[in-house]
Design an enzyme around this catalytic site. Structure first.
Site, PDB file in Angstrom:
ATOM      1  N   ARG A  86      -6.031   9.351  -1.476  1.00 40.49           N
ATOM      2  CA  ARG A  86      -5.564   9.629  -2.843  1.00 40.49           C
ATOM      3  C   ARG A  86      -6.748   9.723  -3.787  1.00 40.49           C
ATOM      4  NH1 ARG A  86      -2.938   5.502  -5.073  1.00 40.49           N
ATOM      5  NH2 ARG A  86      -3.429   4.076  -3.391  1.00 40.49           N
ATOM      6  N   HIS A  96       0.876  -1.169   0.000  1.00 38.08           N
ATOM      7  CA  HIS A  96       0.000   0.000   0.000  1.00 38.08           C
ATOM      8  C   HIS A  96       0.915   1.221   0.000  1.00 38.08           C
ATOM      9  CE1 HIS A  96      -3.038   2.879   1.101  1.00 38.08           C
ATOM     10  NE2 HIS A  96      -3.975   1.938   1.104  1.00 38.08           N
TER      11      HIS A  96
END
Ligand SMILES: Cc1cc2nc3c(=O)[nH]c(=O)nc-3n(C[C@H](O)[C@H](O)[C@H](O)COP(=O)(O)OP(=O)(O)OC[C@H]3O[C@@H](n4cnc5c(N)ncnc54)[C@H](O)[C@@H]3O)c2cc1C
Length: 578
Positions: free
Chosen positions: A260, A238
């Site tokens: 994001r 991640h």
């Protein structure tokens, strides 16, 4: 040693989304069966389903479709997924989310018109990630736990650790050897059907997100049982693990993808937004791409104080960020950082394991009576799991396993098989090995394993580094075998469990390295700097690892394109899909 023998019809190893769904479905399918859940941690407090932040992918809302979800999953997985498994995942996710809300009691966030709110997740062509704020897993696991509690006939062995799958004298499955963490005593639990759902968890990397109870025990057990494991080189990093310095366990924990997705920026140590140098989708590129970009910045030395990069959300409005991402903002504040109004240091962190036991769509493995679901299973995600497809995977296939096992018992009538006493003795010796050695310090060994996997078999790999890793893992394991644990009191002897954890991690780390050596191309989460090309998707193969007589053999098998071939799409309007 006098070993207690017990029996249960269905034995479920693991109490995450997969294990709990399996228990509920199995009891619904046949309330007369005796079902036992075994969990290394406390029910509702262990595993990663509880840790799910971002949410659950499901194609429910107008404009989306299962075909679109499927294409995102296949393309995100770089054409390596098992297409029947991926199709089952995306189609059954709809049923499972409705079940979560209407039968299990979860409440997910809604739009003003009452439809479920889907948030944007990287690598997806539609905002389909259903959620409860940014702490979705707590909602899911708490409600599942309550449902299990409400069914006292489902037995629970909490803080019991599965040590080994035990064959019967005829080679079929007989049950599992368990270790009661509280008493330090072993028992053998015979079962007609067993579900392996211990949740993978790549915790052998310097930076990692999964819960501490996950140390790849399930895959280590499957390996020793001789089962084939697929895609073992595929470790998902991640991109945004919290970097809070070396002295806190918060380092490595994840800051969710939705940051994001919502428009967060990644900045290098000099506050330059760098993703444009790597991918036109910028921060919304898939996890593998963003992780590699951050790793490249780190290798180039363009880092923050602790050696990572920054995530910045403040341009979206601090009040808005604090409202939309309360859990993340609170987590950062607890560590002294201001996510809403400032910048926070992040680093790629090992998050999810795409590899696992090979299974059928109905969760059956090649061993009759052994089923697998959740992160212990493989094939659904190929080279890269889309954010939001993890908890969908565990709940969809856990439920399927729960439906299937009672029918399998009814149709095959396997009964209870006698365990192979030699295997039980060997596994008991194996688990108690450290008591026969002089006690020593496990921490340096763990630290070396974390660094070896991060440096040599991590975000970027090459042949020479993989060879170094294999040699280092052999040395670490040999030193572990020579390092003992004090046998004063076996009750809650956590040093003993650390030892067992490290043994599982060493075994599976070796397989990850061997599979990474085998794959001489770069796909999704697996990037070889000495073989940077992805290879022709049309001739894609997946790796299969299997232990035979103590040696691990890695082979490759062709991917079957049963729904869609590379270059094709299930979407009528390709332009609309992009
Ligand atoms: C921080 C974080 C955030 C995430 N966010 C998302 C997200 O937003 N969306 C998404 O789709 N996915 C997300 N994931 C991934 C997702 O959590 C997992 O893929 C999924 O929950 C795995 O479910 P599972 O049932 O297979 O395993 P888990 O839920 O991890 O459960 C594993 C169970 O096995 C038990 N166990 C382990 N070893 C043994 C043993 N030897 N004996 C007995 N029991 C054992 C554990 O105690 C636990 O009960 C996230 C993961 C993490 C770590």
């Amino acid at each position: 040693m006098d070993l207690e023998h017990r029996q249960t019809d269905i034995l479920i190893l693991g109490a995450g989304g997969a294990g709990l769904f399996a228990a509920l479905h199995a009891q619904k399918a046949n309330p007369d069966l005796d079902i036992t859940i075994v969990s290394k941690g406390l029910l509702g407090k262990c595993g990663c389903t509880r840790m799910v932040q971002g949410g659950y992918n499901v194609a429910l809302n107008p404009g989306d479709s299962v075909e679109r979800h499927f294409m995102d999953t296949i393309e995100g997985g770089k054409w390596l997924p098992h297409q029947e498994l991926a199709w089952t995942l995306v189609t059954k996710a709809i049923e499972r989310v409705q079940e979560l809300e209407n039968e299990i009691g979860c409440f997910f966030d809604r739009n003003a018109d009452g439809t479920l709110h889907g948030k944007a997740f990287a690598g997806q062509s539609f905002d389909r990630t259903m959620h409860k704020g940014d702490l979705t897993g707590i909602e899911i696991i708490n409600r599942l736990m309550e449902q299990v509690w409400a069914r006292p006939k489902i037995r629970r062995l909490e803080e019991h650790r599965a040590i080994a799958l035990i064959p019967a004298t005829d080679g079929a499955l007989s049950g599992a050897l368990l270790l009661d963490v509280r008493s330090g005593e072993f028992c053998f639990l015979a079962a007609q059907a067993v579900l392996l759902a211990t949740g993978g968890g790549p915790t052998m990397y310097r930076y990692h997100t999964p819960s501490g109870d996950k140390t790849m025990d399930g895959l280590a057990m499957a390996l020793r049982f001789g089962l084939p494991l697929r895609d073992m080189e595929m470790v998902q990093f991640h991109p945004t693990g919290l970097l809070a310095g070396p002295d806190t366990r918060m380092t490595g924990t994840v800051l969710e993808e939705g940051l994001r997705g919502a428009g967060g920026h990644l900045l290098d140590g000099a506050m330059h937004r760098f993703m444009a140098d790597y991918d036109p989708k910028l921060e919304r590129a898939t996890r593998d791409v963003v992780s590699r970009a951050i790793y490249a910045e780190m290798r180039a030395g363009r880092t923050t104080k602790h050696g990572g990069v920054y995530i910045k959300m403040s341009h979206l409005g601090p009040a808005n960020v604090a409202k939309e991402f309360k859990g993340m903002v609170d987590r950062c504040r607890d560590c002294g950082f201001d996510l809403a109004g400032g910048v926070v240091e992040v680093v790629p962190t090992a998050h999810y394991f795409m590899g696992g036991v090979i299974c059928e769509v109905n969760t059956a493995t090649e061993c009759p009576g052994l089923f697998v679901a959740g992160e212990d299973a493989s094939g659904m995600h190929g080279a890269n799991r889309l954010g939001g497809n993890g908890v969908a995977n565990s709940t969809v296939f856990g439920g399927i396993a729960g439906d299937v096992m009672p029918h399998w018992i009814a149709n095959k009538n396997p009964g209870f098989r006698s365990p192979d006493p030699h295997v039980i003795d060997a596994e008991l010796d194996r688990a108690q090995h450290p008591f026969a050695k002089k006690p020593g310090d496990l921490n340096p060994l763990r630290e070396r394993l974390l660094d070896t996997m991060w440096d040599e078999v991590g975000v970027v790999r090459d042949g020479a580094g993989i060879e170094r890793a294999l040699a280092a893992i052999d040395r670490i394991e040999a030193e572990l075998l020579a390092t003992g644990v004090s046998d004063g009191d076996r009750r809650f002897n956590l040093t003993w469990h650390d030892w067992l954890n490290l043994r599982s991690l060493c075994e599976v780390s070796r397989v990850i390295a061997l599979a990474a050596r085998q794959r001489e191309n770069s796909r999704g989460a697996h990037y070889r700097s000495d073989f940077p090309e992805p290879g022709d998707p049309a001739t894609s193969t997946f790796t299969v690892a299997r232990q035979r007589a103590g040696d691990i053999e890695i082979t490759e098998q062709p991917v079957q394109f049963t729904h869609v071939k590379p270059g094709e799409t299930l979407l009528r309007d390709r332009v609309a899909a992009e």
